[in-house]
Scaffold this motif. Structure first.
Motif, PDB file in Angstrom:
ATOM      1  N   TYR A  68      56.790  16.356  33.355  1.00 32.17           N
ATOM      2  CA  TYR A  68      56.938  17.219  34.538  1.00 32.17           C
ATOM      3  C   TYR A  68      55.930  16.777  35.602  1.00 32.17           C
ATOM      4  O   TYR A  68      56.260  16.586  36.765  1.00 32.17           O
ATOM      5  N   ILE A  69      54.691  16.615  35.159  1.00 37.44           N
ATOM      6  CA  ILE A  69      53.624  16.288  36.107  1.00 37.44           C
ATOM      7  C   ILE A  69      53.771  14.842  36.604  1.00 37.44           C
ATOM      8  O   ILE A  69      53.669  14.571  37.804  1.00 37.44           O
ATOM      9  N   ALA A  70      54.072  13.935  35.670  1.00 36.73           N
ATOM     10  CA  ALA A  70      54.209  12.525  36.053  1.00 36.73           C
ATOM     11  C   ALA A  70      55.350  12.316  37.047  1.00 36.73           C
ATOM     12  O   ALA A  70      55.274  11.456  37.921  1.00 36.73           O
ATOM     13  N   CYS A  71      56.391  13.124  36.933  1.00 38.48           N
ATOM     14  CA  CYS A  71      57.527  12.975  37.847  1.00 38.48           C
ATOM     15  C   CYS A  71      57.213  13.548  39.228  1.00 38.48           C
ATOM     16  O   CYS A  71      57.932  13.275  40.187  1.00 38.48           O
ATOM     17  N   GLY A  72      56.187  14.365  39.317  1.00 35.36           N
ATOM     18  CA  GLY A  72      55.806  14.842  40.653  1.00 35.36           C
ATOM     19  C   GLY A  72      55.664  16.344  40.800  1.00 35.36           C
ATOM     20  O   GLY A  72      55.485  16.841  41.909  1.00 35.36           O
ATOM     21  N   ILE A  73      55.742  17.093  39.702  1.00 26.50           N
ATOM     22  CA  ILE A  73      55.503  18.532  39.825  1.00 26.50           C
ATOM     23  C   ILE A  73      53.991  18.751  39.906  1.00 26.50           C
ATOM     24  O   ILE A  73      53.242  18.263  39.057  1.00 26.50           O
ATOM     25  N   ASP A  74      53.589  19.468  40.925  1.00 21.91           N
ATOM     26  CA  ASP A  74      52.165  19.677  41.165  1.00 21.91           C
ATOM     27  C   ASP A  74      51.712  20.937  40.408  1.00 21.91           C
ATOM     28  O   ASP A  74      52.125  22.045  40.754  1.00 21.91           O
ATOM     29  N   PRO A  75      50.869  20.776  39.381  1.00 21.44           N
ATOM     30  CA  PRO A  75      50.464  21.945  38.584  1.00 21.44           C
ATOM     31  C   PRO A  75      49.601  22.939  39.373  1.00 21.44           C
ATOM     32  O   PRO A  75      49.415  24.071  38.935  1.00 21.44           O
ATOM     33  N   ASN A  76      49.118  22.525  40.537  1.00 23.62           N
ATOM     34  CA  ASN A  76      48.380  23.482  41.370  1.00 23.62           C
ATOM     35  C   ASN A  76      49.332  24.389  42.129  1.00 23.62           C
ATOM     36  O   ASN A  76      48.945  25.449  42.622  1.00 23.62           O
ATOM     37  N   LYS A  77      50.577  23.957  42.230  1.00 21.53           N
ATOM     38  CA  LYS A  77      51.564  24.761  42.968  1.00 21.53           C
ATOM     39  C   LYS A  77      52.479  25.520  42.003  1.00 21.53           C
ATOM     40  O   LYS A  77      52.837  26.657  42.239  1.00 21.53           O
ATOM     41  N   SER A  78      52.885  24.841  40.932  1.00 24.02           N
ATOM     42  CA  SER A  78      53.873  25.435  40.026  1.00 24.02           C
ATOM     43  C   SER A  78      53.220  25.795  38.697  1.00 24.02           C
ATOM     44  O   SER A  78      52.226  25.182  38.310  1.00 24.02           O
ATOM     45  N   THR A  79      53.814  26.764  38.022  1.00 27.24           N
ATOM     46  CA  THR A  79      53.318  27.136  36.699  1.00 27.24           C
ATOM     47  C   THR A  79      54.098  26.355  35.647  1.00 27.24           C
ATOM     48  O   THR A  79      55.329  26.430  35.590  1.00 27.24           O
ATOM     49  N   ILE A  80      53.362  25.601  34.844  1.00 26.40           N
ATOM     50  CA  ILE A  80      53.990  24.808  33.777  1.00 26.40           C
ATOM     51  C   ILE A  80      53.529  25.402  32.448  1.00 26.40           C
ATOM     52  O   ILE A  80      52.323  25.569  32.240  1.00 26.40           O
ATOM     53  N   PHE A  81      54.453  25.739  31.571  1.00 31.78           N
ATOM     54  CA  PHE A  81      54.030  26.352  30.312  1.00 31.78           C
ATOM     55  C   PHE A  81      55.039  26.113  29.193  1.00 31.78           C
ATOM     56  O   PHE A  81      56.144  25.638  29.427  1.00 31.78           O
ATOM     57  N   ILE A  82      54.597  26.473  27.984  1.00 22.60           N
ATOM     58  CA  ILE A  82      55.426  26.286  26.785  1.00 22.60           C
ATOM     59  C   ILE A  82      55.993  27.647  26.364  1.00 22.60           C
ATOM     60  O   ILE A  82      55.240  28.613  26.192  1.00 22.60           O
ATOM     61  N   GLN A  83      57.290  27.677  26.198  1.00 26.11           N
ATOM     62  CA  GLN A  83      57.994  28.944  25.936  1.00 26.11           C
ATOM     63  C   GLN A  83      57.420  29.708  24.748  1.00 26.11           C
ATOM     64  O   GLN A  83      57.186  30.922  24.838  1.00 26.11           O
ATOM     65  N   SER A  84      57.162  29.032  23.629  1.00 23.89           N
ATOM     66  CA  SER A  84      56.749  29.759  22.421  1.00 23.89           C
ATOM     67  C   SER A  84      55.339  30.337  22.549  1.00 23.89           C
ATOM     68  O   SER A  84      54.901  31.104  21.690  1.00 23.89           O
ATOM     69  N   GLU A  85      54.629  29.975  23.620  1.00 22.50           N
ATOM     70  CA  GLU A  85      53.295  30.552  23.831  1.00 22.50           C
ATOM     71  C   GLU A  85      53.378  31.857  24.622  1.00 22.50           C
ATOM     72  O   GLU A  85      52.352  32.461  24.954  1.00 22.50           O
ATOM     73  N   VAL A  86      54.600  32.269  24.932  1.00 27.89           N
ATOM     74  CA  VAL A  86      54.800  33.531  25.662  1.00 27.89           C
ATOM     75  C   VAL A  86      55.790  34.360  24.836  1.00 27.89           C
ATOM     76  O   VAL A  86      57.008  34.169  24.901  1.00 27.89           O
ATOM     77  N   HIS A  87      55.234  35.274  24.028  1.00 28.93           N
ATOM     78  CA  HIS A  87      56.073  35.962  23.029  1.00 28.93           C
ATOM     79  C   HIS A  87      57.143  36.852  23.647  1.00 28.93           C
ATOM     80  O   HIS A  87      58.127  37.184  23.004  1.00 28.93           O
ATOM     81  N   ALA A  88      56.930  37.230  24.893  1.00 30.65           N
ATOM     82  CA  ALA A  88      57.890  38.123  25.545  1.00 30.65           C
ATOM     83  C   ALA A  88      59.291  37.511  25.600  1.00 30.65           C
ATOM     84  O   ALA A  88      60.285  38.240  25.662  1.00 30.65           O
ATOM     85  N   HIS A  89      59.382  36.175  25.565  1.00 31.08           N
ATOM     86  CA  HIS A  89      60.716  35.552  25.625  1.00 31.08           C
ATOM     87  C   HIS A  89      61.585  35.994  24.448  1.00 31.08           C
ATOM     88  O   HIS A  89      62.754  36.320  24.618  1.00 31.08           O
ATOM     89  N   THR A  90      60.983  36.006  23.256  1.00 31.64           N
ATOM     90  CA  THR A  90      61.792  36.379  22.087  1.00 31.64           C
ATOM     91  C   THR A  90      62.005  37.889  22.031  1.00 31.64           C
ATOM     92  O   THR A  90      63.037  38.361  21.570  1.00 31.64           O
ATOM     93  N   GLU A  91      61.030  38.633  22.506  1.00 36.47           N
ATOM     94  CA  GLU A  91      61.184  40.095  22.475  1.00 36.47           C
ATOM     95  C   GLU A  91      62.314  40.534  23.417  1.00 36.47           C
ATOM     96  O   GLU A  91      63.187  41.309  23.042  1.00 36.47           O
ATOM     97  N   LEU A  92      62.290  39.978  24.629  1.00 37.03           N
ATOM     98  CA  LEU A  92      63.354  40.350  25.568  1.00 37.03           C
ATOM     99  C   LEU A  92      64.704  39.837  25.064  1.00 37.03           C
ATOM    100  O   LEU A  92      65.731  40.502  25.235  1.00 37.03           O
ATOM    101  N   SER A  93      64.667  38.681  24.428  1.00 37.23           N
ATOM    102  CA  SER A  93      65.919  38.101  23.954  1.00 37.23           C
ATOM    103  C   SER A  93      66.616  39.058  22.977  1.00 37.23           C
ATOM    104  O   SER A  93      67.825  39.270  23.054  1.00 37.23           O
TER     105      SER A  93
END
Ligand code: TYM
Length: 327
Positions: free
Chosen positions: A65-90
């Motif tokens: 993501y970053i190497a292709c040009g997404i600026d981590p200072n502008k966008s939030t980059i994260f890993i889904q399983s580190e945010v438990h709310a995804h499975t709870e809402l699912s």
């Protein structure tokens, strides 16, 4: 500021299809929107994965993501399983989704036709609902995806609208954003099939491929016998696919490419395309190598998970309150 959410699953190495259909759009949009770009690792385990490969690929995708040009200072980059709310809402949304709706998902139908349902996980069946949760947790307005994900975003809209009507205004209704050119990059060997990380090796360019491999794959791409560089998906799917790729990576219109190469044969055209691709991919690979092993990547992912958790937990609390699930 309007919000964007999108994700890529680490079920294989990143392909040129992922880059053109999704990532190039992420890069364009990051300046105008508040963006959340996720490595959707829980989606990858809907089919069997090899533990060590999965572990590696999760961070590979974040680094790309970053190497292709997404600026981590502008966008939030994260890993889904580190945010438990995804499975709870699912789970909550699964209880708000009809079996008939899931039965109509073409990705599920295609796979079930191919391998039968006995060998398919129920997670594969319900994964469009997990995708809906990904999108709805962040009040996303737009979801940049390739053509193959359109039906899932439409289902997300249906689920959100139904929930809002039943329980009161809770979710933003998102829209898909599908590029006009490059929404469906085709396999180089079988240009009537989508380029995919799980398919034919020779038909699929990976962002990790070395220059000589990229050249080989492009030079041996299936075309037709007419030897005319013309965009005509129905009768010339191979050359049309190569024209789409050329157009996206050089930002030249298909018309102007047809003109530029009107006196060239397929070999000359392919050679030019391979050079352009290598010029784009090589610097991405170099940047990727640097970021992949840096401590900065972990810091970016920690920061991303923190921000995503904050927003996602807030949304889940609201949803639970609407349903009577909070004391
Ligand atoms: P995935 O991981 O299969 O693909 C990631 C993105 O790449 C696009 N794409 C393509 N675009 C053009 N041509 C191709 N050959 C090609 N192959 C892949 C996909 O359309 C996608 O945009 N379910 C999703 C991941 C996901 C998601 C989400 C996306 C999970 N939650 C929430 C958006 C929002 C998937 O399997 O994509």
């Amino acid at each position: 500021m309007k919000k964007i959410f999108s994700g890529i699953k680490p079920s294989g190495d990143l392909t040129l299809g992922n880059y053109i259909g999704a990532i190039t759009n992420f890069i364009k949009l990051q300046h105008e929107y508040e963006c959340y770009f996720c490595v959707v690792d829980l989606h990858a385990i809907t089919v069997p994965q090899i533990k060590l490969e999965l572990k590696k690929r999760i961070k590979d995708i974040a680094a790309f993501y970053i190497a292709c040009g997404i600026d981590p200072n502008k966008s939030t980059i994260f890993i889904q399983s580190e945010v438990h709310a995804h499975t709870e809402l699912s789970w909550i949304l699964e209880c708000n989704t009809y079996i008939g709706e899931l039965n109509r998902m073409t990705q599920y139908k295609d796979k079930a036709n191919k391998v039968g349902t006995d060998g398919l996980s129920s997670g594969f069946y319900t994964y469009p609902v997990l995708m809906a949760s990904d999108i709805l947790l962040y009040d996303s307005d737009l979801v940049p995806v390739g053509e193959d994900q359109k039906q899932h975003v439409e289902l997300t809209r249906d689920i959100a609208t139904r929930f809002n009507n039943k329980h009161g205004d809770t979710f933003t209704i998102p829209e898909h954003l599908i590029p006009k050119v490059g929404a469906r990059i085709m396999d180089l060997q079988e240009p009537t099939k989508k380029m995919s990380k799980s398919e034919n090796d020779k038909g699929c360019i990976l962002l990790l491929d070395e220059a000589n491999i990229i050249r080989k794959k492009i030079m041996s791409a299936k075309t037709d016998s007419e030897m005319k560089i013309k965009y005509d998906v129905l009768n010339k799917p191979g050359i049309s696919n190569l024209l789409s790729i050329f157009s996206i990576i050089t930002k030249k219109s298909i018309n102007s490419l047809e003109n530029e190469f009107k006196n060239c044969n397929y070999g000359e055209f392919k050679k030019a395309l391979a050079n352009e691709l290598i010029n784009i991919i090589h610097p991405i690979q170099q940047k990727y190598e640097n970021i992949r092993t840096s401590r900065e990547l972990d810091e970016i992912l920690d920061e991303g998970a923190k921000k995503a958790n904050y927003l996602a937990n807030k949304k889940v609390r609201k949803v639970k309150k609407r349903l009577g699930l909070l004391r």
